[in-house]
Design a protein around this motif. Structure first.
Motif, mmCIF file in Angstrom:
data_model
loop_
_atom_site.group_PDB
_atom_site.id
_atom_site.type_symbol
_atom_site.label_atom_id
_atom_site.label_comp_id
_atom_site.label_asym_id
_atom_site.label_seq_id
_atom_site.Cartn_x
_atom_site.Cartn_y
_atom_site.Cartn_z
ATOM 1 N N LYS A 33 0.834 -1.208 -0.100
ATOM 2 C CA LYS A 33 0.046 -0.004 -0.030
ATOM 3 C C LYS A 33 0.780 1.152 -0.162
ATOM 4 O O LYS A 33 1.945 1.284 0.496
ATOM 5 N N MET A 34 0.279 2.442 -0.614
ATOM 6 C CA MET A 34 1.042 3.430 -0.544
ATOM 7 C C MET A 34 0.111 4.730 -0.714
ATOM 8 O O MET A 34 -0.785 4.793 -1.586
ATOM 9 N N PHE A 35 0.470 5.927 0.038
ATOM 10 C CA PHE A 35 -0.329 6.973 0.035
ATOM 11 C C PHE A 35 0.003 7.897 -1.256
ATOM 12 O O PHE A 35 1.465 7.832 -1.538
ATOM 13 N N VAL A 36 -0.853 8.512 -1.783
ATOM 14 C CA VAL A 36 -0.325 9.607 -2.883
ATOM 15 C C VAL A 36 -1.082 10.819 -2.513
ATOM 16 O O VAL A 36 -2.386 10.891 -2.286
ATOM 17 N N LEU A 37 -0.328 11.918 -2.378
ATOM 18 C CA LEU A 37 -1.042 13.298 -1.990
ATOM 19 C C LEU A 37 -1.473 13.813 -3.367
ATOM 20 O O LEU A 37 -0.755 14.005 -4.129
ATOM 21 N N LEU A 38 -2.698 14.231 -3.392
ATOM 22 C CA LEU A 38 -3.431 14.853 -4.217
ATOM 23 C C LEU A 38 -4.118 16.278 -3.894
ATOM 24 O O LEU A 38 -4.596 16.436 -3.051
ATOM 25 N N LYS A 39 -3.968 17.096 -5.078
ATOM 26 C CA LYS A 39 -4.676 18.540 -4.949
ATOM 27 C C LYS A 39 -4.075 19.149 -3.794
ATOM 28 O O LYS A 39 -5.137 19.872 -3.160
ATOM 29 N N PHE A 40 -2.897 19.300 -3.546
ATOM 30 C CA PHE A 40 -2.338 20.216 -2.551
ATOM 31 C C PHE A 40 -1.958 21.540 -3.429
ATOM 32 O O PHE A 40 -2.134 21.650 -4.430
ATOM 33 N N GLU A 41 -2.009 22.524 -2.554
ATOM 34 C CA GLU A 41 -1.735 23.887 -3.305
ATOM 35 C C GLU A 41 -0.381 23.932 -4.026
ATOM 36 O O GLU A 41 0.630 23.245 -3.296
ATOM 37 N N ALA A 42 -0.259 24.354 -4.914
ATOM 38 C CA ALA A 42 0.827 24.254 -5.802
ATOM 39 C C ALA A 42 2.185 24.891 -5.216
ATOM 40 O O ALA A 42 1.941 26.026 -4.464
ATOM 41 N N LEU A 78 0.694 15.419 -6.541
ATOM 42 C CA LEU A 78 0.097 15.821 -7.528
ATOM 43 C C LEU A 78 -0.684 17.263 -7.064
ATOM 44 O O LEU A 78 -1.669 17.040 -6.435
ATOM 45 N N PHE A 79 -0.198 18.161 -7.486
ATOM 46 C CA PHE A 79 -0.520 19.448 -6.985
ATOM 47 C C PHE A 79 -1.771 19.849 -7.634
ATOM 48 O O PHE A 79 -2.067 19.237 -8.646
ATOM 49 N N GLU A 80 -2.567 20.881 -7.137
ATOM 50 C CA GLU A 80 -3.906 21.587 -7.712
ATOM 51 C C GLU A 80 -3.379 22.474 -8.725
ATOM 52 O O GLU A 80 -2.597 23.119 -8.430
ATOM 53 N N ARG A 81 -3.618 21.895 -10.036
ATOM 54 C CA ARG A 81 -3.274 22.539 -11.327
ATOM 55 C C ARG A 81 -4.552 22.721 -12.094
ATOM 56 O O ARG A 81 -5.327 21.598 -12.575
ATOM 57 N N SER A 82 -4.726 23.524 -12.836
ATOM 58 C CA SER A 82 -5.870 23.698 -13.822
ATOM 59 C C SER A 82 -5.503 22.758 -14.852
ATOM 60 O O SER A 82 -6.668 22.243 -15.627
ATOM 61 N N THR A 83 -4.455 22.147 -15.189
ATOM 62 C CA THR A 83 -4.231 21.434 -16.453
ATOM 63 C C THR A 83 -4.880 20.025 -16.126
ATOM 64 O O THR A 83 -5.561 19.390 -17.048
ATOM 65 N N TYR A 84 -5.079 19.609 -14.991
ATOM 66 C CA TYR A 84 -5.804 18.113 -14.690
ATOM 67 C C TYR A 84 -7.333 18.374 -14.882
ATOM 68 O O TYR A 84 -8.029 17.925 -15.480
ATOM 69 N N LYS A 85 -7.903 19.617 -14.646
ATOM 70 C CA LYS A 85 -9.357 19.878 -14.853
ATOM 71 C C LYS A 85 -9.417 20.113 -16.414
ATOM 72 O O LYS A 85 -10.589 19.725 -16.909
ATOM 73 N N ASN A 86 -8.800 21.022 -17.010
ATOM 74 C CA ASN A 86 -8.923 21.353 -18.255
ATOM 75 C C ASN A 86 -8.666 20.215 -19.273
ATOM 76 O O ASN A 86 -9.314 19.977 -20.287
ATOM 77 N N VAL A 94 -3.906 13.973 -19.327
ATOM 78 C CA VAL A 94 -2.992 15.227 -18.909
ATOM 79 C C VAL A 94 -1.819 14.970 -19.922
ATOM 80 O O VAL A 94 -1.343 15.921 -20.711
ATOM 81 N N LEU A 95 -1.454 13.774 -20.070
ATOM 82 C CA LEU A 95 -0.284 13.629 -21.244
ATOM 83 C C LEU A 95 -0.675 13.949 -22.698
ATOM 84 O O LEU A 95 0.229 14.369 -23.316
ATOM 85 N N GLU A 96 -1.841 13.738 -22.974
ATOM 86 C CA GLU A 96 -2.376 13.995 -24.200
ATOM 87 C C GLU A 96 -2.489 15.527 -24.491
ATOM 88 O O GLU A 96 -2.282 16.190 -25.471
ATOM 89 N N PHE A 97 -3.301 16.107 -23.413
ATOM 90 C CA PHE A 97 -3.729 17.604 -23.532
ATOM 91 C C PHE A 97 -2.368 18.473 -23.350
ATOM 92 O O PHE A 97 -2.301 19.430 -24.274
ATOM 93 N N SER A 98 -1.584 17.985 -22.558
ATOM 94 C CA SER A 98 -0.506 19.263 -22.231
ATOM 95 C C SER A 98 1.041 18.259 -21.659
ATOM 96 O O SER A 98 1.123 18.316 -20.581
ATOM 97 N N PRO A 99 1.348 17.629 -22.825
ATOM 98 C CA PRO A 99 2.640 16.739 -22.381
ATOM 99 C C PRO A 99 3.847 17.341 -21.589
ATOM 100 O O PRO A 99 4.689 16.651 -21.174
ATOM 101 N N ASN A 100 4.011 18.769 -21.819
ATOM 102 C CA ASN A 100 5.086 19.233 -21.241
ATOM 103 C C ASN A 100 4.703 19.986 -19.932
ATOM 104 O O ASN A 100 5.689 20.894 -19.697
ATOM 105 N N SER A 101 3.632 19.936 -19.434
ATOM 106 C CA SER A 101 3.377 20.772 -18.294
ATOM 107 C C SER A 101 3.760 20.162 -17.128
ATOM 108 O O SER A 101 4.330 19.215 -16.862
ATOM 109 N N ALA A 102 3.633 21.058 -16.076
ATOM 110 C CA ALA A 102 4.085 20.560 -14.663
ATOM 111 C C ALA A 102 3.326 19.327 -14.316
ATOM 112 O O ALA A 102 3.707 18.372 -13.653
ATOM 113 N N ALA A 103 1.927 19.333 -14.645
ATOM 114 C CA ALA A 103 1.068 18.087 -14.172
ATOM 115 C C ALA A 103 1.642 16.996 -14.936
ATOM 116 O O ALA A 103 1.529 16.067 -14.369
ATOM 117 N N ALA A 104 1.972 17.169 -16.234
ATOM 118 C CA ALA A 104 2.492 15.936 -16.891
ATOM 119 C C ALA A 104 3.756 15.342 -16.092
ATOM 120 O O ALA A 104 3.831 14.229 -16.041
#
Length: 124
Positions: A33-42, A78-86, A94-104
């Motif tokens: 098992k492993m925790f993954v931190l999501l939606k944290f302030e950037a 995985l920080f709170e980023r508009s790229t995930y929502k967009n 995310v990798l299709e939409f913006s492959p060079n982004s911080a989210a990717a």
């Protein structure tokens, strides 16, 4: 069957108490098992992002390490980023939409880390 169970954790005050209940349901499953931190302030700097030192992340990682020392925390947030929502709004990953982004980059790093852990587990 899964070889690894990722447990998402957000800094939401309503979500954190549910971690205990989630782990109770998973207690019988003897899998990694492993925790993954999501939606944290950037993170405001690259240093913060690399060291998990945003104020939210510090509080949550300290809590998780204290309460659940046997469960590791993925070293990638995985920080709170508009790229995930967009990307979702456009029916793309995310990798299709913006492959060079911080989210990717976050997703690539998380994938690499998980892949490494699974290879280590299979080798042991």
């Amino acid at each position: 069957l899964a070889d690894l169970i990722l447990i998402p954790v957000t800094p939401d005050k309503h979500h954190l108490p549910t971690v205990s209940a989630t782990l109770q349901h998973l207690d019988e499953i003897k899998k990694l098992k492993m925790f993954v931190l999501l939606k944290f302030e950037a993170a405001k700097t690259k240093k913060e992002a690399k060291s998990l030192t945003t104020s939210e992340a510090k509080v949550v990682t300290t809590l998780l390490k204290h309460k659940y020392p046997e469960i590791p925390i993925a070293p990638v947030i995985l920080f709170e980023r508009s790229t995930y929502k967009n990307s979702t709004n456009r029916n793309k990953g995310v990798l299709e939409f913006s492959p060079n982004s911080a989210a990717a980059e976050e997703l690539k790093k998380l994938y690499s880390f998980i892949n490494k852990k699974l290879k280590e587990k299979r080798a042991s």
